[in-house]
Each structure stands twice: as C-alpha cells, then as structure tokens.
Motif scaffolding. Structure first.
Motif, PDB file in Angstrom:
ATOM      1  N   HIS A  56       0.822  -1.229   0.000  1.00  0.00           N
ATOM      2  CA  HIS A  56       0.000   0.000   0.000  1.00  0.00           C
ATOM      3  C   HIS A  56       0.850   1.270   0.000  1.00  0.00           C
ATOM      4  N   HIS A  57       1.959   1.262   0.760  1.00  0.00           N
ATOM      5  CA  HIS A  57       2.752   2.478   0.921  1.00  0.00           C
ATOM      6  C   HIS A  57       4.156   2.373   0.348  1.00  0.00           C
ATOM      7  N   ASP A  58       4.522   1.200  -0.180  1.00  0.00           N
ATOM      8  CA  ASP A  58       5.832   1.005  -0.790  1.00  0.00           C
ATOM      9  C   ASP A  58       6.955   1.338   0.183  1.00  0.00           C
ATOM     10  N   GLU A  59       6.775   0.950   1.445  1.00  0.00           N
ATOM     11  CA  GLU A  59       7.788   1.152   2.474  1.00  0.00           C
ATOM     12  C   GLU A  59       8.093  -0.176   3.152  1.00  0.00           C
ATOM     13  N   VAL A  60       9.262  -0.231   3.809  1.00  0.00           N
ATOM     14  CA  VAL A  60       9.681  -1.450   4.473  1.00  0.00           C
ATOM     15  C   VAL A  60       8.771  -1.739   5.670  1.00  0.00           C
ATOM     16  N   MET A  61       8.336  -2.997   5.788  1.00  0.00           N
ATOM     17  CA  MET A  61       7.482  -3.401   6.910  1.00  0.00           C
ATOM     18  C   MET A  61       8.371  -3.841   8.074  1.00  0.00           C
ATOM     19  N   LYS A  62       8.233  -3.162   9.208  1.00  0.00           N
ATOM     20  CA  LYS A  62       9.011  -3.490  10.401  1.00  0.00           C
ATOM     21  C   LYS A  62       8.139  -3.727  11.619  1.00  0.00           C
ATOM     22  N   ILE A  63       6.816  -3.682  11.431  1.00  0.00           N
ATOM     23  CA  ILE A  63       5.859  -3.821  12.536  1.00  0.00           C
ATOM     24  C   ILE A  63       4.994  -5.043  12.296  1.00  0.00           C
ATOM     25  N   PHE A  64       4.620  -5.736  13.378  1.00  0.00           N
ATOM     26  CA  PHE A  64       3.677  -6.856  13.288  1.00  0.00           C
ATOM     27  C   PHE A  64       2.409  -6.483  14.037  1.00  0.00           C
ATOM     28  N   CYS A  65       1.265  -6.594  13.362  1.00  0.00           N
ATOM     29  CA  CYS A  65      -0.039  -6.267  13.953  1.00  0.00           C
ATOM     30  C   CYS A  65      -0.651  -7.541  14.522  1.00  0.00           C
ATOM     31  N   HIS A  66      -0.797  -7.590  15.855  1.00  0.00           N
ATOM     32  CA  HIS A  66      -1.410  -8.754  16.500  1.00  0.00           C
ATOM     33  C   HIS A  66      -2.892  -8.828  16.174  1.00  0.00           C
ATOM     34  N   THR A  67      -3.527  -7.680  16.037  1.00  0.00           N
ATOM     35  CA  THR A  67      -4.975  -7.669  15.790  1.00  0.00           C
ATOM     36  C   THR A  67      -5.325  -8.343  14.477  1.00  0.00           C
ATOM     37  N   ASP A  68      -4.578  -8.004  13.417  1.00  0.00           N
ATOM     38  CA  ASP A  68      -4.858  -8.566  12.093  1.00  0.00           C
ATOM     39  C   ASP A  68      -3.899  -9.677  11.711  1.00  0.00           C
ATOM     40  N   GLN A  69      -2.937  -9.980  12.591  1.00  0.00           N
ATOM     41  CA  GLN A  69      -1.967 -11.040  12.331  1.00  0.00           C
ATOM     42  C   GLN A  69      -1.276 -10.862  10.978  1.00  0.00           C
ATOM     43  N   GLN A  70      -0.668  -9.673  10.773  1.00  0.00           N
ATOM     44  CA  GLN A  70       0.044  -9.414   9.534  1.00  0.00           C
ATOM     45  C   GLN A  70       1.145  -8.391   9.785  1.00  0.00           C
ATOM     46  N   CYS A  71       2.125  -8.335   8.864  1.00  0.00           N
ATOM     47  CA  CYS A  71       3.208  -7.366   8.955  1.00  0.00           C
ATOM     48  C   CYS A  71       2.790  -6.068   8.278  1.00  0.00           C
ATOM     49  N   ILE A  72       3.164  -4.946   8.878  1.00  0.00           N
ATOM     50  CA  ILE A  72       2.769  -3.635   8.355  1.00  0.00           C
ATOM     51  C   ILE A  72       3.968  -2.694   8.411  1.00  0.00           C
ATOM     52  N   CYS A  73       3.849  -1.543   7.734  1.00  0.00           N
ATOM     53  CA  CYS A  73       4.879  -0.510   7.789  1.00  0.00           C
ATOM     54  C   CYS A  73       4.438   0.568   8.774  1.00  0.00           C
ATOM     55  N   TYR A  74       5.321   1.576   8.965  1.00  0.00           N
ATOM     56  CA  TYR A  74       5.003   2.632   9.927  1.00  0.00           C
ATOM     57  C   TYR A  74       3.822   3.479   9.464  1.00  0.00           C
ATOM     58  N   ARG A  75       3.642   3.641   8.177  1.00  0.00           N
ATOM     59  CA  ARG A  75       2.499   4.425   7.685  1.00  0.00           C
ATOM     60  C   ARG A  75       1.193   3.675   7.923  1.00  0.00           C
ATOM     61  N   CYS A  76       1.237   2.337   7.791  1.00  0.00           N
ATOM     62  CA  CYS A  76       0.050   1.535   8.140  1.00  0.00           C
ATOM     63  C   CYS A  76      -0.297   1.716   9.616  1.00  0.00           C
ATOM     64  N   LEU A  77       0.752   1.811  10.450  1.00  0.00           N
ATOM     65  CA  LEU A  77       0.551   1.970  11.893  1.00  0.00           C
ATOM     66  C   LEU A  77      -0.151   3.271  12.212  1.00  0.00           C
ATOM     67  N   MET A  78       0.079   4.298  11.408  1.00  0.00           N
ATOM     68  CA  MET A  78      -0.556   5.601  11.641  1.00  0.00           C
ATOM     69  C   MET A  78      -1.908   5.714  10.976  1.00  0.00           C
ATOM     70  N   ASP A  79      -2.266   4.716  10.172  1.00  0.00           N
ATOM     71  CA  ASP A  79      -3.511   4.810   9.399  1.00  0.00           C
ATOM     72  C   ASP A  79      -4.513   3.763   9.859  1.00  0.00           C
ATOM     73  N   GLU A  80      -4.726   2.698   9.063  1.00  0.00           N
ATOM     74  CA  GLU A  80      -5.784   1.738   9.361  1.00  0.00           C
ATOM     75  C   GLU A  80      -5.480   0.836  10.556  1.00  0.00           C
TER      76      GLU A  80
END
Length: 575
Positions: free
Chosen positions: A153-177
């Motif tokens: 979605h954001h073309d950035e490196v994923m360094k975060i893991f979301c326990h709620t959705d059980q998936q890897c996300i980037c920092y912009r995902c963390l600030m958004d959905e």
C-alpha cells in the motif's frame, strides 16, 4: 613479486559497476574511478547523480573527462597478461540472486541489505563495510524475496507486526488503518514465535519416536498373523484327514477362507504401516522446513511462513491390537476339532461355527473412548495407597499417615491398572499425576527417577493453572481450559492414556496412543512445599447412585472407611 604487483594494480583499475578493467576511465569529483559508459548509464537510470560507492551526490551533473594516466596503466596491465578472474566475482547462474548495482551482465549477490532493500555482489558491498552510516545496515544472506518486505500500500519497508490482524505492516500503516491495533516490532514477534517453533519441533520429534515404535509393533503383528495362520492351517488339515471323503470340499473352503482373511488382515496392517511411515516422512520433512525457517535471518519471511509451516496435520489414530500372539486363528482349530468329534450327520451344523470362528479374527480392534464425564465415571477404579508404596514424605488424611523420609517424594497406587479405568485428582499449587511401571523407590534428588523421565512413565504436571506433558524426559506445554480438576483415563489393552481438564465439559489436554508392555500403576508427585496438595477422588465401589452425578463426596468419619464411599485422599508433603 611482479605477479603480486600486477594483481594489485588490476584490483585498483577495475570498475566497481561492471567489475572489469576500466574502459575509457574517468574520475568523478569524490575521487572514485569508473568506465565512462558505466557511470553515464548509472546516472541516466537514477534521478540523482551520486557515487555508487560512497553515495556522495553531485549537483549539477559532473562533466566527465577521460583519465589518460589510468588509461595508460590499463593498457600496460593488459600487455603484462591478466590472471584468472576471482571466483568472488562470478556471474549469476540459475537460482542465483543478482546484484542490483551491476550494469550489463549481473554478478552474483553475496548479501542483501534489509535497509537499502537491495542485493550486492562482493565488490558493490564494500561501502557497507567501509562507510560509517552503511555499517549499521542489517545484512543477510542474499535473497530474492526482498520485495516481500515492502508494504504493497505504501511502498515502504514493513518493520511492525499487527497482532490484531496477524500481519506485517509498515510505519504508515501503523498511523492509518492499524492505529488502534495491538502492534509490536517484527523482531520482537519473531523472537516470541521462535520459541513456539522450537516447541513444535519437540512435538514432531516426540511424534516420530512414537510412530517408529508403532511401526515396529505392526511389523511384529504381521509376523504373528502369518505364524498363527500357518499353525491353524496345519492343525486343521491334520484333523480333516479323518473325514477324507466327506470333508475334502470343506477343507478346501476353510483353507480359502483363512487365506482370504489372512490377506485381508495383512493388507489392513500394511496399509496402516505405510500410512505411519508416510506420516514419519512428512514429519521429518516438516522438521527440516521448520529448522530452515528457524535459521533464516529475515523476520518478515519467517513471519509470513510461520503459520503454514507450524501447522501440524491431525495425528493418525492407531487402533488397538488384540495382543494374542499366534492365537488369531486358534478359534478355527478349536472349531475343526469339535467338528471332527461330532457325528457325520451333524457336520453341516458345525460348519457354520467354523466360518464364524474365521470371521472373528480381527487384529486391529476399534476402540471407543468415552466422551462425557458420566461415561468416564462408569470406569471409575478403586485406587489405594499403602505402606508398600514407599510414600514416606506424604500424609494421607482420612486413610493412613506415613512418616517423613527426605529421600522420597513420589507415591504409587497399590493396584495394577489394566483398564479401562478412570480417576480424578484435584490439584493445588504444583503437582504431577500419571502412570508408570512399578518402582521400588523414587529419589527427589535425581530427576532421572521422576514421573515422565523415562519411556516407561507418562505424566501430566500442573503448575498454578498451566499444564505440561512429560514422557521420555521431554516436556511439552499443553493448552486447554484452566481447571484444577484433572481426569485420567487409561485403557492399557487398547494402548490409550488420556488427560482431561474438567470444567463443565471434558476437555482433552493430551492423548497417548502406544503399546504398554509392562503393568502400570497410578503415580503422584508433590514438590517440597506446604502450599501444594493433591486430592484423589477414588470410587471404592462403583454404585450407580454415586457415579451418576460425579460430585465430590465429603470425607467419611475416621473408622468408617468401607464399602460404599466416594473417598478423597488428601496428600500433603510434610517436608
């Protein structure tokens, strides 16, 4: 010495882009040298005009002028003769990861950078070893799956893991959905799941051990079927000779039916054996995949593949065997003997019995295990503990007291458990229950003698609401509804031992399917603390009125221990 000088000059006069000797060499403002065409193409393909080695940016684009001194040195080097190319600079082949910075023909990458999200050959990797900011980058073995680390979605490196959705996300995902979700660093989640992976490997190894033993048992069954069938044939044919004229036809029919049944049973066993051997191979393959996954340094690759690889297929249930070695077709022999001694006019009636005896041969008997607590309580067995069980460190309130012996901390039942039998224990603090062969004594100072420390004991350890299964000195964490009341079901003949957490329903914690070769006794263990206790609910006489509701009955008055009570034995360590 001359050869060493030539080799040194060759390294200095090589272009770090094409990795060959400089062609029309040029020197850019930072001092690094390149082929004129290589650096031009590199700048044409990038928005900024920077040095591929030190990353210094030049504005405006530098004017390139041929370095005549380097050109002359290159010519001298060519005339002196070039040594063989270094194996470190090998070009890519099938399955190799290509260097992202090589232009033209690509060299094989040796490392991938999780910060730059690029792969480098040995030559282009040098800045990561020499330039201070690049030294901090995370390098891993070259991989072609770096794109899996990029957020789509954001073309950035994923360094975060979301326990709620059980998936890897980037920092912009963390600030958004994912802003209100439970998240952790991917590296932290990897470390946590790495522990689960090791637990899964222990389970696989335990399954492999059990399945290998099961295969050996089935091999013995195959041999026993053949021996028993051959023995029945020999004896049956000998007896039928006394009735030659009348029963020749019947003899042939018996032989055909026995062979048919033998083939059917052997086919069943062989199919099960092949299935178990296939399961062992699959478990070994799974273990290899998990080992490879555990060694990867790429957290995202690990997390993306963990769920699919850590899933274990359903454990194949092994039906029980009847255990009568060489006796599978004994009923046939008996029936034929009876027929020979009958009058000839009764032979037609006795023939029916012979066919029934052949059809009753069933090596692998199906076993139905109870499902409800009421069904389990039908198999409640009387378990008692006495002085002969060497239970010195325990006090058995309401039944019998024992002295203090610091060398012993286990207790075993007096009765041999053949089964099916069932009993319940109520646990506090830390306690262990299970079954084992008869031991003369236990030593608490030696873990080798504890319940579950060898292959002739099976134990469930309860520790403040959590469970562990132990066998062969291997402990496996178990999950299930928390309950201090645990039910134990044993059917030694069927080779089944099950542990249940008892709430409003029977919740299976662990089931063992194996062959028990020795007599088994109930075993209990408590650590040295007054906060640990164990209450054994044991039906001395299985009256329906007492087992129907399965309630815990109060302790009888001293001296009233007798026939029809549902007793609770309270074991507390005196140390």
């Amino acid at each position: 010495m001359a050869q060493q000088v030539i080799q040194l000059d060759q390294e200095k006069l090589s272009c770090s882009i094409c990795l060959d000797l400089l062609k029309d060499p040029v020197t850019i403002p930072c001092g690094h040298n390149y082929c004129m065409d290589c650096i031009k193409n590199y700048w044409d393909e990038n928005e900024t005009h920077s040095c591929p080695q030190c990353r210094e940016t030049f504005i405006p684009r530098p004017v390139l002028v041929k370095n005549t001194m380097f050109a002359d040195l290159v010519e001298d080097l060519k005339k002196a003769g070039l040594p063989a190319a270094s194996s470190d600079h090998a070009f890519t082949g099938p399955g190799d990861v290509a260097c992202d910075f090589c232009s033209g023909r690509k060299r094989k990458a040796s490392k991938s950078c999780l910060v730059c999200m690029a792969s480098y050959c040995e030559q282009h990797l040098q800045p990561h070893y020499n330039v201070a900011p690049l030294k901090k980058h995370k390098l891993i073995e070259a991989t072609s799956k770096l794109q899996d680390n990029i957020c789509t979605h954001h073309d950035e490196v994923m360094k975060i893991f979301c326990h709620t959705d059980q998936q890897c996300i980037c920092y912009r995902c963390l600030m958004d959905e994912h802003k209100d979700h439970v998240t952790v660093l991917a590296s932290a989640e990897r470390a946590d799941k790495q522990k689960n992976l090791e637990g899964n490997r222990h389970k696989i190894k335990y399954r492999i051990q059990n399945r290998e033993r099961d295969v050996n048992v089935l091999k013995k069954e195959l041999e026993a079927i053949s021996l028993s069938a051959d023995k029945a044939l020999m004896e049956s044919e000998g007896m039928f000779k006394d009735l030659i004229s009348l029963i020749e036809k019947k003899t042939s029919e018996v032989k055909q039916k026995i062979r048919s049944k033998q083939k059917t049973e052997q086919t069943r066993v062989k199919e099960l054996q092949e299935k178990l051997e296939q399961e062992i191979s699959e478990l070994r393959r799974k273990d290899t995949e998990l080992e490879q996954l555990s060694q990867t340094e790429d957290h995202i690759h690990f997390l993306n593949n963990f769920s699919s690889l850590s899933h274990l297929n359903k454990y194949t249930d092994l039906p029980s065997t009847n255990g009568h070695t060489l006796q599978y077709f004994q009923g046939v022999t008996t029936a034929v003997l009876q027929a020979r001694n009958k009058m000839k006019d009764l032979l037609s009636d006795e023939w029916t019995k012979i066919l029934v005896a052949v059809n009753k041969v069933d090596v692998l008997l199906p076993q139905e295990e109870p499902t409800t607590r009421g069904e389990f309580l039908k198999y409640s067995c009387g378990i008692t503990v006495g002085p002969e069980t060497k239970t010195k460190p325990f006090s058995l309130y309401g039944h019998q007291s024992y002295g203090n012996n610091p060398e012993n901390s286990h207790v075993q039942s007096n009765e041999v458990l053949n089964g099916p039998c069932y009993w319940e224990v109520k646990l506090t603090g830390i306690a262990t229950v299970g079954v084992a062969k008869k031991y003369d004594s236990y030593s608490r100072s030696s873990d080798k003698r504890g319940l579950g420390s060898d292959y002739e004991s099976w134990a469930l350890k309860y520790s403040h609401g959590s469970y562990q299964f132990r066998h062969g000195n291997i402990s496996t964490s178990l999950s299930g509804p928390k309950s201090s009341t645990v039910g134990v079901y044993l059917d030694r003949r069927a080779g089944i031992l099950s542990f249940y957490s008892i709430t409003e329903t029977m919740n299976l914690l662990h089931r063992v399917q194996t062959t028990f070769t020795k007599p088994l006794y109930a075993g209990f263990w408590l650590p040295d603390s007054s906060s640990n206790s164990l209450e054994l609910s044991c039906l001395l006489s299985c009256l329906p009125s007492l087992t129907a509701n399965g309630n815990w009955m109060p302790l009888p008055e001293p001296g009233s221990v007798g026939g029809f009570f549902l007793l609770k034995f309270h074991l507390t360590n005196l140390l």
